[in-house]
Design a protein around this motif. Structure first.
Motif, PDB file in Angstrom:
ATOM      1  N   ASP A 183       0.851  -1.180   0.000  1.00 48.24           N
ATOM      2  CA  ASP A 183       0.000   0.000   0.000  1.00 48.24           C
ATOM      3  C   ASP A 183       0.895   1.240   0.000  1.00 48.24           C
ATOM      4  O   ASP A 183       1.226   1.791   1.043  1.00 48.24           O
ATOM      5  N   THR A 184       1.323   1.675  -1.171  1.00 47.46           N
ATOM      6  CA  THR A 184       2.217   2.810  -1.317  1.00 47.46           C
ATOM      7  C   THR A 184       1.591   3.820  -2.260  1.00 47.46           C
ATOM      8  O   THR A 184       0.600   3.526  -2.939  1.00 47.46           O
ATOM      9  N   SER A 220       1.011   2.456  -5.594  1.00 42.87           N
ATOM     10  CA  SER A 220       0.215   1.236  -5.638  1.00 42.87           C
ATOM     11  C   SER A 220      -1.209   1.560  -6.073  1.00 42.87           C
ATOM     12  O   SER A 220      -1.891   2.376  -5.454  1.00 42.87           O
ATOM     13  N   GLY A 243      -3.542   0.767  -3.232  1.00 39.72           N
ATOM     14  CA  GLY A 243      -3.527   1.764  -2.176  1.00 39.72           C
ATOM     15  C   GLY A 243      -4.307   3.008  -2.556  1.00 39.72           C
ATOM     16  O   GLY A 243      -5.032   3.595  -1.745  1.00 39.72           O
ATOM     17  N   ARG A 279      -7.894   4.490  -0.911  1.00 38.43           N
ATOM     18  CA  ARG A 279      -8.004   5.862  -0.419  1.00 38.43           C
ATOM     19  C   ARG A 279      -9.109   6.627  -1.129  1.00 38.43           C
ATOM     20  O   ARG A 279      -9.812   7.436  -0.517  1.00 38.43           O
ATOM     21  N   PHE A 311      -5.803   5.125   7.517  1.00 37.43           N
ATOM     22  CA  PHE A 311      -4.479   5.349   6.938  1.00 37.43           C
ATOM     23  C   PHE A 311      -3.621   6.138   7.930  1.00 37.43           C
ATOM     24  O   PHE A 311      -3.302   7.308   7.708  1.00 37.43           O
ATOM     25  N   ASP A 337      -0.563   8.368   7.001  1.00 41.39           N
ATOM     26  CA  ASP A 337      -0.721   9.574   6.197  1.00 41.39           C
ATOM     27  C   ASP A 337      -0.777  10.813   7.080  1.00 41.39           C
ATOM     28  O   ASP A 337      -1.303  10.770   8.197  1.00 41.39           O
TER      29      ASP A 337
END
Length: 269
Positions: free
Chosen positions: A3-4, A7, A10, A14, A69, A72
């Motif tokens: 999850d970058t 990605s 990911g 989001r 997340f 973040d």
């Protein structure tokens, strides 16, 4: 897949969370809108207001995004920046852009949720609760309005354009007058709705040909710029070099056909 920021999984996760958060904030705002005469209003600056509706909506968004997340960062208009400022991803949130319209019973206000990654806007969700219009898109994820694909304007000359032209009290009134005169002299026209984030969403959807404002806060700008990028548009580097994200900066965004013409028109170096 990790999850970058790069990605797809990911980013999709989001985007889904941001859409959910925007709708939840919109639902809460509508409940306040129906009884807005009872709200306690504070004035933060010249023609700059805040109420409990703004704060509760931001709390509702944060309650969805931050636990999901935790790595973040989070930059909200009402709460400022929290989490690591050097985080790979930073949420930029205006829970209610167009507060003055909201408080007066006008229709142009919205929820704006953007995602920032190392100098680039990469995801945007802008929700207009009164019209029930959800603008959503991200890098590699085509933008839509309520699921219908959209793209930026392909208008080919300034004398056929309608440009969103924003102003606030951080910029001298004379500068706005000069910008308007330049646009009128070139045969263009401008629109204002009192909510810059909503105007950027309209650029992404091709409803206006571009948007120019000499200063926008990042919580107002990032979501719309991400949508415009995903919709095939162009915009100035944001914020400008040497400026920290929370300080905001100049915004000029449009479809690709007229972008350089707008840069020249407003004499942006």
């Amino acid at each position: 897949m990790p999850d970058t920021p790069s990605s797809a999984a990911g980013l999709e996760a989001r985007l889904a969370a941001a859409e959910h958060a925007a709708r939840e904030a919109g639902r809460l705002l509508l409940s306040h809108y129906d009884r807005r005469s009872q709200l306690v209003i504070e004035q933060k600056g010249l023609n700059d207001f805040v109420s409990i509706a703004d704060r509760e909506a931001e709390d509702a968004i944060a309650a969805i995004l931050r636990p999901a997340f935790p790595e973040d960062g989070f930059l909200g208009e009402e709460t400022g920046i929290s989490g690591a400022q050097e985080a790979d991803l930073i949420w930029c949130v205006d829970p209610l852009d167009g507060t003055s319209n909201f408080l007066k019973g006008a229709h142009n206000w919205c929820v704006s949720i953007g995602l920032w990654s190392k100098g680039e806007p990469i995801l945007g969700v802008i929700y207009d609760p009164l019209r029930d219009e959800l603008f959503a898109g991200a890098d590699g994820i085509s933008p839509t309005v309520n699921g219908v694909p959209v793209s930026v304007s392909t208008t080919g000359s300034i004398d056929k354009t309608s440009l969103g032209l924003g102003h606030n009290h951080r910029v001298p009134p004379a500068a706005f007058a000069v910008d308007a005169e330049r646009l009128f002299s070139a045969g263009g026209s401008f629109r204002q709705v009192g909510a810059g984030a909503l105007m950027l969403a309209y650029v992404a959807a091709g409803r206006v040909d571009g948007y120019f404002e000499r200063h926008m806060w990042s919580w107002d700008a990032v979501a719309g710029l991400a949508l415009i990028k995903a919709a095939g548009g162009r915009f100035l580097n944001y914020p400008q070099p040497g400026t920290a994200l929370p300080k905001g900066g100049m915004v000029l965004a449009s479809g690709p056909v007229l972008y350089r013409d707008f840069v020249d028109l407003f004499q942006i170096g």
